[in-house]
Design a protein around this motif. Structure first.
Motif, PDB file in Angstrom:
ATOM      1  N   TYR A  87       0.867  -1.172   0.000  1.00  0.00           N
ATOM      2  CA  TYR A  87       0.000   0.000   0.000  1.00  0.00           C
ATOM      3  C   TYR A  87       0.904   1.222   0.000  1.00  0.00           C
ATOM      4  CZ  TYR A  87      -3.564   3.341   1.348  1.00  0.00           C
ATOM      5  OH  TYR A  87      -4.430   4.418   1.380  1.00  0.00           O
ATOM      6  N   GLY A  88       0.815   2.011  -1.036  1.00  0.00           N
ATOM      7  CA  GLY A  88       1.661   3.193  -1.157  1.00  0.00           C
ATOM      8  C   GLY A  88       3.135   2.838  -1.327  1.00  0.00           C
ATOM      9  N   GLY A  89       3.412   1.709  -1.930  1.00  0.00           N
ATOM     10  CA  GLY A  89       4.787   1.289  -2.149  1.00  0.00           C
ATOM     11  C   GLY A  89       5.426   0.594  -0.962  1.00  0.00           C
ATOM     12  N   GLU A  90       4.745   0.575   0.170  1.00  0.00           N
ATOM     13  CA  GLU A  90       5.265  -0.081   1.375  1.00  0.00           C
ATOM     14  C   GLU A  90       4.548  -1.405   1.585  1.00  0.00           C
ATOM     15  OE1 GLU A  90       7.718   1.036   3.441  1.00  0.00           O
ATOM     16  OE2 GLU A  90       8.011   2.623   1.952  1.00  0.00           O
ATOM     17  N   PRO A  91       5.265  -2.445   2.012  1.00  0.00           N
ATOM     18  CA  PRO A  91       4.591  -3.728   2.269  1.00  0.00           C
ATOM     19  C   PRO A  91       3.592  -3.596   3.427  1.00  0.00           C
ATOM     20  CG  PRO A  91       6.885  -3.826   2.969  1.00  0.00           C
ATOM     21  CD  PRO A  91       6.696  -2.513   2.279  1.00  0.00           C
ATOM     22  N   VAL A  92       2.473  -4.255   3.281  1.00  0.00           N
ATOM     23  CA  VAL A  92       1.431  -4.196   4.310  1.00  0.00           C
ATOM     24  C   VAL A  92       1.828  -5.039   5.515  1.00  0.00           C
ATOM     25  CG1 VAL A  92      -1.001  -4.664   4.796  1.00  0.00           C
ATOM     26  CG2 VAL A  92      -0.340  -3.791   2.560  1.00  0.00           C
TER      27      VAL A  92
END
Length: 86
Positions: free
Chosen positions: A34-39
């Motif tokens: 999400y938004g380039g960051e892992p959830v």
């Protein structure tokens, strides 16, 4: 009351197991972002969160069905009654 709780939670538990299996057989939880960051940093955390979210939604659906069935009037056309025996 306990019987209704069983009617709601047990089928929703089984549905959550199936949904969790289908989802995580198709997707790797570590690739969800999400938004380039892992959830999730951990697969087990993703499996657990997914299972409880699926269980919550399935329990809500079962509870709504149980509630709607209990509010039907017995003489209402199309109500949830067995057909009269001949």
């Amino acid at each position: 009351m306990l019987k209704r709780l069983m009617w709601v939670l047990w089928p929703s538990f089984l549905v959550a197991i199936a949904m969790d299996g289908v989802l995580f057989s198709s997707f790797d939880p570590l690739e969800l972002a999400y938004g380039g960051e892992p959830v999730f940093e951990n697969r087990l955390a993703a499996y657990s969160v997914g299972f409880f979210v699926f269980w919550l939604f399935a329990a809500g659906s079962s509870a709504l069905t149980c509630y709607l069935q209990s509010t039907l009037r017995k003489d209402e056309a199309g109500g949830c009654q067995p057909p009269p025996s001949a």
